[in-house]
Design an enzyme around this catalytic site. Structure first.
Site, PDB file in Angstrom:
ATOM      1  CG  LEU A  39     -24.772  71.423 -45.620  1.00 21.67           C
ATOM      2  CD1 LEU A  39     -25.283  70.120 -46.224  1.00 21.67           C
ATOM      3  CD2 LEU A  39     -24.526  71.232 -44.139  1.00 21.67           C
ATOM      4  CG  ASP A  40     -18.301  73.913 -43.635  1.00 18.37           C
ATOM      5  OD1 ASP A  40     -18.308  75.047 -44.136  1.00 18.37           O
ATOM      6  OD2 ASP A  40     -18.351  73.699 -42.420  1.00 18.37           O
TER       7      ASP A  40
END
Length: 181
Positions: A39-40
């Site tokens: 996940l960024d």
């Protein structure tokens, strides 16, 4: 061993801090686990960690296409037309996304505050959309909502496969009892 983690905003999906961002090393995970996906740093929510190498490979291999559900707060009032376009797939960076489940959503009742908060502009409303994808290109949800005219302001992964994030606050984690995929 499989762990479900509610990754907070601003935390990297790796164990080594970088560029001033916090990393997974701060959350007390058992030794030997690795993130099974990403996940960024500016996205929040469900992230799986495991010590099971074959499971990580299976989760990352596009041919297995396991579902991932996201809740996106977007700039503007999302339209039925935009939802239909998202559902059928959109062109992003020279690639056409696979069809997905897209639907209008409401802000969750028990949603935690984000630090820093999402920018607020009195003259531009926001709305929510739920997307369930079976692929995971880099920043895909953000590119998809922008492609239909509704940039993402906040992105939360709420479910991986059949494993919901429910009940975990940012920074909390639990061992997974459910079958992953």
């Amino acid at each position: 061993m499989v762990i479900l983690f509610n990754k907070p905003f601003g935390v990297l999906s790796q164990f080594t801090p970088e560029a001033g961002h916090k990393a997974l090393d701060e959350f007390g995970f058992p030794a030997g686990v690795y993130a099974a996906g990403r996940l960024d740093h500016d996205s929040e929510g469900a992230l799986l960690l495991t010590d099971n190498g074959p499971l990580i490979k299976k989760l990352l291999d596009p041919k297995f296409g396991h579902p991932r559900t996201y809740l996106a707060q977007v700039e503007g009032q999302i339209t039925e037309e935009a939802i239909k376009k998202l559902s059928s797939g959109v062109e992003i960076k020279g690639y056409r996304t696979k069809p997905c489940i897209a639907e209008m959503a409401t802000e969750p009742e028990n949603l935690w505050p984000r630090t820093p908060p999402v920018r607020f502009r009195a003259n531009i409303p926001t709305s929510w959309v739920r997307l369930t994808l079976t692929e995971g290109k880099n920043r895909q949800v953000r590119h998809m909502t922008a492609a239909v005219g509704f940039p993402t302001l906040r992105l939360i992964r709420t479910k991986i496969g059949n494993i919901p994030l429910e009940g975990l606050q940012p920074g909390q984690w639990r061992f997974v009892q459910e079958k992953v995929i």
